[in-house]
Design a protein around this motif. Structure first.
Motif, PDB file in Angstrom:
ATOM      1  N   MET A   1      66.323  39.456  26.326  1.00 21.83           N
ATOM      2  CA  MET A   1      66.271  40.907  26.121  1.00 21.83           C
ATOM      3  C   MET A   1      67.282  41.361  25.087  1.00 21.83           C
ATOM      4  O   MET A   1      66.956  42.144  24.190  1.00 21.83           O
ATOM      5  N   HIS A   2      68.495  40.876  25.196  1.00 19.50           N
ATOM      6  CA  HIS A   2      69.532  41.288  24.256  1.00 19.50           C
ATOM      7  C   HIS A   2      69.164  40.907  22.822  1.00 19.50           C
ATOM      8  O   HIS A   2      69.295  41.711  21.901  1.00 19.50           O
ATOM      9  N   ASN A   3      68.685  39.700  22.643  1.00 22.58           N
ATOM     10  CA  ASN A   3      68.289  39.256  21.308  1.00 22.58           C
ATOM     11  C   ASN A   3      67.101  40.049  20.780  1.00 22.58           C
ATOM     12  O   ASN A   3      67.058  40.398  19.594  1.00 22.58           O
ATOM     13  N   LEU A   4      66.145  40.345  21.641  1.00 23.52           N
ATOM     14  CA  LEU A   4      65.015  41.183  21.227  1.00 23.52           C
ATOM     15  C   LEU A   4      65.495  42.561  20.791  1.00 23.52           C
ATOM     16  O   LEU A   4      65.048  43.094  19.778  1.00 23.52           O
ATOM     17  N   TYR A   5      66.381  43.136  21.585  1.00 20.25           N
ATOM     18  CA  TYR A   5      66.914  44.458  21.261  1.00 20.25           C
ATOM     19  C   TYR A   5      67.598  44.442  19.895  1.00 20.25           C
ATOM     20  O   TYR A   5      67.364  45.319  19.065  1.00 20.25           O
TER      21      TYR A   5
ATOM     22  N   ARG B   1      67.761  46.019  14.295  1.00 21.69           N
ATOM     23  CA  ARG B   1      68.384  45.617  13.042  1.00 21.69           C
ATOM     24  C   ARG B   1      67.970  46.570  11.924  1.00 21.69           C
ATOM     25  O   ARG B   1      66.816  46.826  11.710  1.00 21.69           O
ATOM     26  N   GLY B   2      68.947  47.137  11.279  1.00 29.05           N
ATOM     27  CA  GLY B   2      68.669  48.035  10.172  1.00 29.05           C
ATOM     28  C   GLY B   2      68.559  49.495  10.585  1.00 29.05           C
ATOM     29  O   GLY B   2      68.568  50.370   9.728  1.00 29.05           O
ATOM     30  N   LEU B   3      68.465  49.788  11.883  1.00 33.10           N
ATOM     31  CA  LEU B   3      68.410  51.185  12.311  1.00 33.10           C
ATOM     32  C   LEU B   3      69.826  51.724  12.415  1.00 33.10           C
ATOM     33  O   LEU B   3      70.717  51.065  12.920  1.00 33.10           O
ATOM     34  N   VAL B   4      70.028  52.955  11.969  1.00 37.41           N
ATOM     35  CA  VAL B   4      71.349  53.549  11.994  1.00 37.41           C
ATOM     36  C   VAL B   4      71.527  54.433  13.223  1.00 37.41           C
ATOM     37  O   VAL B   4      72.531  54.385  13.898  1.00 37.41           O
ATOM     38  N   ALA B   5      70.519  55.235  13.528  1.00 37.59           N
ATOM     39  CA  ALA B   5      70.636  56.187  14.630  1.00 37.59           C
ATOM     40  C   ALA B   5      70.577  55.460  15.966  1.00 37.59           C
ATOM     41  O   ALA B   5      69.820  54.522  16.136  1.00 37.59           O
ATOM     42  N   VAL B   6      71.376  55.922  16.904  1.00 38.58           N
ATOM     43  CA  VAL B   6      71.393  55.365  18.248  1.00 38.58           C
ATOM     44  C   VAL B   6      70.831  56.417  19.189  1.00 38.58           C
ATOM     45  O   VAL B   6      71.243  57.570  19.155  1.00 38.58           O
ATOM     46  N   GLN B   7      69.880  56.030  20.017  1.00 38.61           N
ATOM     47  CA  GLN B   7      69.299  56.944  20.993  1.00 38.61           C
ATOM     48  C   GLN B   7      70.325  57.248  22.073  1.00 38.61           C
ATOM     49  O   GLN B   7      70.982  56.347  22.560  1.00 38.61           O
TER      50      GLN B   7
END
Length: 174
Positions: free
Chosen positions: A59-63, A68-74
């Motif tokens: 799960m962690h690796n998938l996440y 990767r490459g996204l700046v915004a955090v939900q």
């Protein structure tokens, strides 16, 4: 590995996915993707090894791959934060402050903090899961706790003592 063993891991996988993504729908998708990958990589799991750690690693690796490459955090949603141990009676303002502080942590510190506190994983298991040395886990956890305290102390004065409940939560951490 059988269905019952995997079913026992679902609540923990969902909690961790919700903490990582901050969104119930994205968390469900991440859990689904994790289970699909586990089925595809079934032969890589060694019988007798820690299934929980293996699934969390997937799960962690998938996440990380998805983000990767996204700046915004939900941001985390208040429903997920209400499920945290010791969160009974936390005010909405406190939940928002806790969410704000968690999201301001670097991703690697947040991951260690959530695995140790939310999933109650041992340091050695977190190290193995993330592929980092045990000392790095302890260092990241220490830095995450320190930064959370700093951020919670900076919480808006209008909130009714949000850091008091949250500091107690931080003290409970391993």
């Amino acid at each position: 590995m059988n269905r019952a063993q995997i079913a026992l891991q679902l609540p923990g996988l969902r909690r961790y996915a919700r903490a990582l993504t901050g969104d119930a729908w994205a968390a469900d998708d991440l859990v689904q993707d994790t289970l699909e990958r586990a089925c595809r990589k079934w032969l890589l799991w060694r019988s007798g090894s820690d299934l929980r750690a293996w699934l969390f690693t997937l799960m962690h690796n998938l996440y990380l791959n998805q983000r990767r490459g996204l700046v915004a955090v939900q941001p985390l949603d208040s429903e997920m934060l209400a499920t945290l141990p010791g969160a009974d009676g936390l005010a909405c303002d406190t939940t928002i402050d806790l969410d704000r502080c968690l999201q301001r942590l670097p991703a690697e510190q947040r991951a260690v903090l959530l695995l140790v506190t939310l999933e109650d994983m041992a340091y050695a298991d977190v190290a193995r899961m993330l592929g980092i040395p045990l000392g790095t886990v302890m260092s990241r956890l220490s830095r995450a706790r320190t930064r959370m305290r700093e951020l919670l102390e900076q919480a808006p004065a209008s909130a009714p003592q949000p850091h008091a409940a949250s500091s107690a939560q931080l003290r409970r951490m391993k």
